[in-house]
Design an enzyme around this catalytic site. Sequence first.
Site, mmCIF file in Angstrom:
data_model
loop_
_atom_site.group_PDB
_atom_site.id
_atom_site.type_symbol
_atom_site.label_atom_id
_atom_site.label_comp_id
_atom_site.label_asym_id
_atom_site.label_seq_id
_atom_site.Cartn_x
_atom_site.Cartn_y
_atom_site.Cartn_z
ATOM 1 C CD GLN A 1 -2.977 -1.457 2.401
ATOM 2 O OE1 GLN A 1 -2.856 -2.169 3.509
ATOM 3 N NE2 GLN A 1 -3.714 -0.227 1.996
ATOM 4 C CG HIS B 1 -8.700 -5.926 4.918
ATOM 5 N ND1 HIS B 1 -9.477 -5.230 4.874
ATOM 6 C CD2 HIS B 1 -7.627 -4.814 4.688
ATOM 7 C CE1 HIS B 1 -9.481 -4.225 4.059
ATOM 8 N NE2 HIS B 1 -8.460 -3.917 3.886
ATOM 9 C CD GLU B 2 -4.120 -4.338 6.331
ATOM 10 O OE1 GLU B 2 -3.589 -4.165 5.305
ATOM 11 O OE2 GLU B 2 -5.286 -3.671 6.462
ATOM 12 C CG LEU C 1 -5.620 3.304 5.531
ATOM 13 C CD1 LEU C 1 -4.182 2.899 6.296
ATOM 14 C CD2 LEU C 1 -6.253 4.428 6.404
ATOM 15 C CG HIS D 1 -3.980 -4.740 1.095
ATOM 16 N ND1 HIS D 1 -4.488 -4.202 0.051
ATOM 17 C CD2 HIS D 1 -4.728 -4.493 1.957
ATOM 18 C CE1 HIS D 1 -4.843 -3.169 0.341
ATOM 19 N NE2 HIS D 1 -5.488 -3.005 2.025
#
Length: 191
Positions: free
Chosen positions: A51, A152-153, A111, A156
């Site tokens: 991110q 969730h992370e 984010l 990514h």
Amino acid sequence: MTIRPIIAVPDPRLKQVSEPVEAVTDALRLLMDDMVETMHDAKGIGLAAIQIGVNKRVIVMDLSPSDPGDDGESSDRYDLSELKDETIRYFVNPEIVWTSEEMNNYQEGCLSVPGFFDDVERPKACKVTYLDYQGQPQELDCDGLLATCIQHEMDHLNGVVFLDHLSRLKRDMIVKKLRKQSKDTNVVEPL
């Protein structure tokens, strides 16, 4: 520590599968410190290295409640009272090795998808193996918000954003709005 820019959808880097880390070094710890600073500045509760444009399998999380005077979205969106003793967590090369059959539904935000939230169903509990800030192997049983956040992370790290869990219609609508916002603020989208 440095606050780094957070890349947003539809940046194609968010679709990359992150590379494993060979060793936890001082340079990697500096990256993790920058990630924590960046996450806190953005009022987030989790951040994957991709991110901020770093293609490494690294995650930081801080699920502790915000200060009482802080009006950050993290404290508004989630009941963090159960996590009052949690501190910053560092995950290097995390792997989910088990998930529960029981599912849980959380309204997630990201984010990299600023200003948008929607319900996502994920396993209620999971077990994660990883290296910590010092490079030591760890295993963690997660449930509730901790389980949701780590999943969730981890998405990514595998090139998945929470929008990919939504219907195509919702996803397309949000991406269209994000593109319009970036044009309105004169942000140049990557090719």
